[in-house]
Design a protein around this motif. Structure first.
Motif, PDB file in Angstrom:
ATOM      1  N   ASP A 107       0.805  -1.175   0.084  1.00  0.00           N
ATOM      2  CA  ASP A 107       0.029  -0.083  -0.008  1.00  0.00           C
ATOM      3  C   ASP A 107       0.727   1.171  -0.077  1.00  0.00           C
ATOM      4  OD1 ASP A 107      -2.386  -1.526   0.025  1.00  0.00           O
ATOM      5  OD2 ASP A 107      -2.338  -1.642   2.317  1.00  0.00           O
ATOM      6  N   ASN A 108       1.969   1.287  -0.764  1.00  0.00           N
ATOM      7  CA  ASN A 108       2.776   2.558  -0.698  1.00  0.00           C
ATOM      8  C   ASN A 108       2.185   3.425  -1.501  1.00  0.00           C
ATOM      9  OD1 ASN A 108       4.094   2.574  -3.838  1.00  0.00           O
ATOM     10  ND2 ASN A 108       3.846   0.518  -2.981  1.00  0.00           N
ATOM     11  N   THR A 109       2.418   4.745  -1.377  1.00  0.00           N
ATOM     12  CA  THR A 109       1.790   5.877  -1.801  1.00  0.00           C
ATOM     13  C   THR A 109       2.389   6.112  -3.157  1.00  0.00           C
ATOM     14  OG1 THR A 109       3.282   7.361  -0.567  1.00  0.00           O
ATOM     15  CG2 THR A 109       1.194   6.698   0.558  1.00  0.00           C
ATOM     16  N   TYR A 110       3.277   5.547  -3.754  1.00  0.00           N
ATOM     17  CA  TYR A 110       3.942   5.896  -4.971  1.00  0.00           C
ATOM     18  C   TYR A 110       3.165   5.202  -6.154  1.00  0.00           C
ATOM     19  CZ  TYR A 110       7.398   7.676  -1.642  1.00  0.00           C
ATOM     20  OH  TYR A 110       8.033   8.273  -0.731  1.00  0.00           O
ATOM     21  N   GLY A 111       2.379   4.171  -5.879  1.00  0.00           N
ATOM     22  CA  GLY A 111       1.819   3.450  -7.138  1.00  0.00           C
ATOM     23  C   GLY A 111       2.829   2.418  -7.405  1.00  0.00           C
ATOM     24  N   HIS A 112       3.752   2.133  -6.734  1.00  0.00           N
ATOM     25  CA  HIS A 112       4.597   0.755  -7.291  1.00  0.00           C
ATOM     26  C   HIS A 112       4.322  -0.333  -6.764  1.00  0.00           C
ATOM     27  CE1 HIS A 112       8.165   4.099  -6.757  1.00  0.00           C
ATOM     28  NE2 HIS A 112       7.596   4.342  -8.024  1.00  0.00           N
ATOM     29  N   PRO A 113       4.530  -1.341  -7.704  1.00  0.00           N
ATOM     30  CA  PRO A 113       5.067  -1.279  -9.259  1.00  0.00           C
ATOM     31  C   PRO A 113       3.826  -0.952 -10.145  1.00  0.00           C
ATOM     32  CG  PRO A 113       4.784  -3.574  -8.520  1.00  0.00           C
ATOM     33  CD  PRO A 113       4.053  -2.791  -7.235  1.00  0.00           C
ATOM     34  N   THR A 114       4.200  -0.116 -11.061  1.00  0.00           N
ATOM     35  CA  THR A 114       3.233   0.178 -12.159  1.00  0.00           C
ATOM     36  C   THR A 114       2.860  -0.719 -13.129  1.00  0.00           C
ATOM     37  OG1 THR A 114       5.162   1.152 -13.454  1.00  0.00           O
ATOM     38  CG2 THR A 114       4.218   2.674 -11.606  1.00  0.00           C
ATOM     39  N   ALA A 115       1.657  -0.506 -13.685  1.00  0.00           N
ATOM     40  CA  ALA A 115       1.194  -1.506 -14.806  1.00  0.00           C
ATOM     41  C   ALA A 115       2.483  -1.434 -15.870  1.00  0.00           C
ATOM     42  CB  ALA A 115      -0.066  -0.969 -15.236  1.00  0.00           C
ATOM     43  N   ARG A 116       3.124  -0.666 -16.031  1.00  0.00           N
ATOM     44  CA  ARG A 116       3.912  -0.474 -17.354  1.00  0.00           C
ATOM     45  C   ARG A 116       5.094  -1.472 -17.111  1.00  0.00           C
ATOM     46  NH1 ARG A 116       7.894   4.485 -19.279  1.00  0.00           N
ATOM     47  NH2 ARG A 116       8.675   3.545 -21.052  1.00  0.00           N
ATOM     48  N   ALA A 117       5.648  -1.186 -15.827  1.00  0.00           N
ATOM     49  CA  ALA A 117       6.846  -2.143 -15.240  1.00  0.00           C
ATOM     50  C   ALA A 117       6.432  -3.499 -15.409  1.00  0.00           C
ATOM     51  CB  ALA A 117       7.364  -1.521 -13.949  1.00  0.00           C
ATOM     52  N   LEU A 118       5.313  -3.848 -14.859  1.00  0.00           N
ATOM     53  CA  LEU A 118       4.717  -5.269 -14.756  1.00  0.00           C
ATOM     54  C   LEU A 118       4.640  -5.792 -16.134  1.00  0.00           C
ATOM     55  CD1 LEU A 118       2.386  -5.102 -11.762  1.00  0.00           C
ATOM     56  CD2 LEU A 118       4.813  -5.828 -11.702  1.00  0.00           C
ATOM     57  N   ASP A 119       3.985  -5.218 -17.182  1.00  0.00           N
ATOM     58  CA  ASP A 119       3.629  -5.407 -18.558  1.00  0.00           C
ATOM     59  C   ASP A 119       4.846  -5.887 -19.380  1.00  0.00           C
ATOM     60  OD1 ASP A 119       1.063  -5.480 -18.003  1.00  0.00           O
ATOM     61  OD2 ASP A 119       0.785  -3.361 -18.906  1.00  0.00           O
ATOM     62  N   SER A 120       6.015  -4.853 -18.986  1.00  0.00           N
ATOM     63  CA  SER A 120       7.106  -4.905 -19.813  1.00  0.00           C
ATOM     64  C   SER A 120       7.890  -6.214 -19.113  1.00  0.00           C
ATOM     65  CB  SER A 120       8.312  -3.804 -19.478  1.00  0.00           C
ATOM     66  OG  SER A 120       7.617  -2.576 -19.927  1.00  0.00           O
ATOM     67  N   TYR A 121       7.845  -6.635 -17.960  1.00  0.00           N
ATOM     68  CA  TYR A 121       8.807  -7.692 -17.711  1.00  0.00           C
ATOM     69  C   TYR A 121       7.995  -8.998 -17.741  1.00  0.00           C
ATOM     70  CZ  TYR A 121      12.578  -5.368 -15.758  1.00  0.00           C
ATOM     71  OH  TYR A 121      13.723  -4.812 -15.493  1.00  0.00           O
ATOM     72  N   ARG A 122       6.504  -9.066 -17.893  1.00  0.00           N
ATOM     73  CA  ARG A 122       5.912  -9.994 -18.295  1.00  0.00           C
ATOM     74  C   ARG A 122       5.832 -10.383 -19.750  1.00  0.00           C
ATOM     75  NH1 ARG A 122       0.958  -7.715 -15.003  1.00  0.00           N
ATOM     76  NH2 ARG A 122       1.243  -8.581 -12.955  1.00  0.00           N
ATOM     77  N   GLY A 123       6.106  -8.958 -20.597  1.00  0.00           N
ATOM     78  CA  GLY A 123       6.262  -9.237 -21.922  1.00  0.00           C
ATOM     79  C   GLY A 123       7.298 -10.117 -22.302  1.00  0.00           C
ATOM     80  N   VAL A 124       8.401 -10.278 -21.716  1.00  0.00           N
ATOM     81  CA  VAL A 124       9.756 -11.231 -21.964  1.00  0.00           C
ATOM     82  C   VAL A 124       9.570 -12.290 -21.223  1.00  0.00           C
ATOM     83  CG1 VAL A 124      10.934  -9.224 -22.524  1.00  0.00           C
ATOM     84  CG2 VAL A 124      11.051 -10.107 -20.107  1.00  0.00           C
ATOM     85  N   GLY A 125       8.427 -12.720 -20.562  1.00  0.00           N
ATOM     86  CA  GLY A 125       8.460 -14.164 -19.921  1.00  0.00           C
ATOM     87  C   GLY A 125       8.900 -14.239 -18.677  1.00  0.00           C
ATOM     88  N   ALA A 126       9.366 -13.057 -17.958  1.00  0.00           N
ATOM     89  CA  ALA A 126       9.791 -13.323 -16.489  1.00  0.00           C
ATOM     90  C   ALA A 126       8.856 -13.509 -15.632  1.00  0.00           C
ATOM     91  CB  ALA A 126      10.582 -11.830 -16.329  1.00  0.00           C
ATOM     92  N   ALA A 127       8.956 -14.281 -14.678  1.00  0.00           N
ATOM     93  CA  ALA A 127       8.200 -14.513 -13.324  1.00  0.00           C
ATOM     94  C   ALA A 127       8.520 -13.559 -12.523  1.00  0.00           C
ATOM     95  CB  ALA A 127       8.539 -15.862 -12.798  1.00  0.00           C
TER      96      ALA A 127
END
Length: 876
Positions: free
Chosen positions: A830-850
């Motif tokens: 519940d951090n106030t910075y919104g981390h991790p962001t959807a952009r970061a998650l989608d980028s690493y999921r896009g290369v198949g990373a767990a």
């Protein structure tokens, strides 16, 4: 002496109701006050119309009076709440409006030592005038002001008591917080009014003392002003942490013990003067001392208790410690309801209450008969009971500030107690003499520094001893558990003195509970015979307090009469000295046995759950153990290392100088043995970098800073980024006014240890807090050829520590260049910075990373096996 408990229920009821109702609306507080008052009146009416048993009437009368008085006094909280809301500042803060504020500085400005505002100047201003757009207010509430580091550096700090004018953006304070709002200055403050004459004199005295010890050792620069006047501005951070762990922070938090020392000296110097004149002198010194140390809640509590004692001296009556404490609590809560949640006030009252109610039974228990003679002499039993009672009383509250219990706090307080008297008295003497007799002041300061050296030594030994802290569950459950243990310990002490079952317990509580504090400091309480030595006695049999004086013949007689007890005390003292000596030497065989880790032995990287911050443990193919960052300040990193069964770290890599990456360094140095510290480049000479240097020096651990000489080589681990050219580029950006701390992060590459069924190494990359610019430049560096160093970065990547907790400021090019199998993210729930962001998650999921996140999985260990990667933790 029979204790007077009549004010206790009133004080407790008012305190609890005030603490609960502080965040409420004024109407709700008024409703609660009315309800309590009505219930109290109904109880008193019931006594009049009901002819019940005497015991029932006593209980109802006590409850009725307590409810009625608490209800009436709680009305002051409603008045404060209504005035606070009508000021408009809380509403403006909720809307985060821009404000122009004028006010008086009522807190000594301090540099923020940790957190995201590290290096900023923090002070509290009592508002005299505020303007928000076209609306103005003169409500004298307090606003907490933060002056950013770039505005505060190189400029004199606002003086205590000065009237300053400043402007900035408002933000809301925490619920029930004393401050109306928080203000982040948009420009340096301007002093528009000088402090008053008293504040000017006090500021000058405090400044002279700090200048007097400027050339002293680091501990003396911090502890001499700290022990004398509560000024901790020069106290080294590692020493402050050691004192916290050893339970010695009260030495630099001026409170009851300091007032007792000052009163003792004044009464001793004026023992031949008339009683009224002595009381006037003590009162004048007390007022001057309050002004010198600044009137914080704990100081006012101690001063008010001293005022009650002075009143007892004038009236020739013994004071009732418990009744006086309750009266002081009630008076101060009516004066300022926000004391109810002030940690300094709470700890001060609980410590005093522990002495009044708990030290007596504990001392009696330690003095209990054992094989026909007392277990400890009475003096030794009382000396030991005082820190035990105080520590037991404040323990549950301290747990809300630090999630551990200080194991050696009682022993450290006993060892440091003899030095507190000279440190306080000679420190105060140096403060007073500095303006009139510099040479005498310097001599006094040197004597005080000798006393503070011993205090610092005790703190360091206590903090560095094996098992110095006992990890305890935090949260309400942990607090309640520790409170239950406290009650159990005191109950066991009472058990030895309870006779006749429940009736005997009632008699003990009524007649004997409490510590006769006056009897420790002074001789002479109630006496049924005239005081033959002083020649002064009174009609009611009470003799006037006087300083303890033991003649040589009496001392010799006491030795002969109690030779066996002294033998036992000597044996205990010898054992204590032996224990301190062993702890100081810290032999390797003294390291505590560690339980086996629940995470097993085959993992290669562990993500420590330290909240909003980074801390990663890696085990390399070269059989090394390394720590990448330490997380924010707190005990979490220590808990993680203990859970992972880590006792030794070859090196700690601090990627950059932000508190959420370096704040836990001191905790790491206390928890495990560290061979070396490697830190990222110090681009702008930050305060945090200096704090890291002090911590390393204090712990005796070599420190290597990138760009300041060659970095040491470690098998299977190397720093890939930044290059020397990149550091020059970052310095140019910094000189242009840009904050480049994140982009100056070290990028650490390691050959990770393989598993039992897959011994081949894998490659892990730890990106620190690189922003999008830094990540893009690193990606270009890799695409241009990168490095084929010992870690084998150029051969592919298996695991990546995601940069900047998964923020949106990221480079997709770098993610594709690394193409990891596993992505680790250190992030707080519940951090106030919104981390991790959807952009970061989608980028690493896009290369198949767990993706493995500490906010969802907690502390997690990962490793490589023949079937792929395995995870040990609580990931959903």
């Amino acid at each position: 002496m029979v204790r007077d408990f009549r004010l206790l229920p009133i004080a407790l009821l008012l305190w609890v109701s005030t603490a609960i109702s502080l965040p409420w609306h004024a109407a709700a507080v008024a409703a609660l006050a009315t309800t309590l008052g009505v219930l109290g009146v109904l109880g008193l009416v019931w006594i009049v119309v009901n002819k019940g048993s005497t015991h029932s009437q006593t209980v109802v009368r006590t409850a009725g009076v307590s409810l009625l008085v608490a209800g009436v006094l709680l009305g002051s909280v409603a008045v404060h709440a209504q005035a606070r809301a009508s000021s408009g500042l809380p509403h403006a803060a909720q809307e985060r409006m821009y404000a122009q504020v004028s006010g008086i500085v009522v807190m000594e400005p301090k540099v923020q030592a940790s957190g995201f505002a590290q290096g900023a100047l923090v002070l509290t201003v009592r508002v005299t005038h505020a303007r928000i757009h076209n609306w103005e207010t003169t409500y004298p509430g307090r606003v907490r002001v933060t002056i950013p580091r770039e505005m505060a550096q190189g400029k004199p700090s606002p003086r205590y008591g000065a009237v300053i004018s400043l402007a900035g953006s408002l933000s809301p304070s925490e619920p029930a917080e004393r401050d109306l709002a928080r203000l982040t200055a948009s420009a340096p403050p301007a002093e528009v009014g000088a402090p008053g004459k008293v504040d000017t004199a006090v500021n000058a005295a405090r400044t002279r003392l700090n200048e007097l010890v400027q050339d002293f050792s680091p501990q003396a620069r911090g502890l001499v002003p700290g022990a004398a006047i509560g000024d901790t501005s020069a106290l080294p951070v590692p020493l402050a942490d050691d004192m916290k762990i050893s339970g010695l922070t009260h030495i630099t938090a001026v409170s009851g013990s300091h007032f007792a020392i000052v009163f003792l000296v004044i009464l001793g110097l004026t023992w031949r003067l008339p009683r009224t004149l002595r009381a006037v002198l003590v009162a004048a010194v007390a007022l001057g001392f309050v002004a010198l140390v600044h009137p914080s809640p704990a100081v006012l509590r101690a001063a008010a208790m001293g005022g009650v004692a002075i009143l007892g001296l004038v009236r020739s009556r013994p004071s009732q410690s418990l009744a006086a404490l309750c009266a002081v609590v009630v008076g101060l809560l009516v004066y300022d309801p926000w004391y109810a949640r002030d940690y300094g006030f709470v700890l001060s009252v609980l410590a005093t209450g522990g002495l009044v109610l708990g030290a007596g039974p504990i001392a009696d228990f330690l003095h209990r008969p054992s094989r026909g003679e007392p277990f400890l002499p009475k003096v030794a039993a009382r000396a030991l009971a005082v820190p035990i009672a105080a520590q037991l009383a404040v323990g549950p509250v301290l747990l809300t500030l630090q999630p551990y219990v200080s194991v050696y706090s009682v022993a450290a307080n006993i060892a440091a107690a003899p030095a507190l008297f000279p440190a306080t008295i000679f420190g105060l003497a140096a403060t007073v003499l500095a303006g009139v007799w510099p040479l005498g002041a310097l001599v006094c300061a040197h004597i005080a520094s000798g006393a503070t050296w011993w205090i610092a030594y005790v703190a360091q030994v206590g903090a560095g001893a094996p098992g110095s802290t006992l990890t305890w569950p935090d949260g309400p459950g942990g607090v309640m558990a520790l409170a239950a243990v406290t009650v159990l310990i005191v109950g066991l002490c009472w058990r030895y003195h309870v006779s006749g079952g429940l009736a005997g317990l009632r008699k003990l509580v009524r007649d004997r509970v409490g510590l006769r504090v006056r009897d420790i400091i002074f001789r002479g309480a109630r006496a049924r015979v005239a005081d033959t030595e002083s020649g002064r006695s009174h009609a009611d049999g009470w003799s006037e307090p006087r300083i303890l004086a033991i003649k040589g013949s009496r001392a010799a007689g006491a030795v002969r009469a109690n030779i066996r007890l002294l033998h036992r005390a000597r044996l205990i003292l010898a054992l204590c000295v032996l224990v301190v000596a062993v702890l100081a030497l810290s032999p390797t065989w003294l390291e505590p046995l560690r339980p086996g880790s629940t995470y097993g032995r085959d993992w290669s990287v562990a993500s420590c759950d330290v909240g909003q911050g980074d801390a990663f443990v890696l085990r390399t193919a070269g059989s090394g153990t390394y720590l990448i960052d330490t997380g924010p300040p707190g005990a979490e990193i220590g808990r993680c290392l203990t859970a992972l069964d880590i006792a030794h770290v070859d090196a700690v890599f601090l990627t950059h100088f932000h508190a959420d990456h370096i704040g836990g360094l001191d905790q790491v140095l206390r928890t495990v043995r560290v061979d070396r510290i490697v830190a990222g480049p110090d681009i702008d000479g930050s305060f945090a970098a200096e704090a890291v240097r002090q911590s390393a020096t204090h712990a005796g651990v070599p420190l290597s800073v990138f760009g300041e000489g060659e970095l040491p080589l470690f098998p299977g681990v190397e720093v890939e980024w930044p290059t020397n050219e990149e550091v020059r580029y970052l310095k140019g950006r910094s000189d242009g006014g840009e904050d480049v701390t994140n982009d100056a992060s070290l990028v650490v590459v390691a050959q990770l240890m393989g598993g039992a069924d897959d011994p081949g190494p894998s490659v892990g990359v730890f990106l620190g807090d690189l922003e999008e610019t830094g990540q893009s430049r690193l990606a270009r560096h890799l695409n241009a050829g990168g490095s084929e160093g010992a870690a084998g970065f150029g051969t592919g990547v298996d695991l990546v520590k995601v940069a900047h907790h998964g923020s949106a400021s990221m480079s997709s090019d770098l993610v594709r260049a690394l193409d990891p199998n596993v992505a680790l993210i250190g992030v707080g729930t519940d951090n106030t910075y919104g981390h991790p962001t959807a952009r970061a998650l989608d980028s690493y999921r896009g290369v198949g990373a767990a993706i493995i996140r500490t906010d969802l999985c907690g502390t997690t260990a990962v490793g490589k096996s023949a079937g792929g990667w395995f995870v040990v933790g609580d990931c959903p």
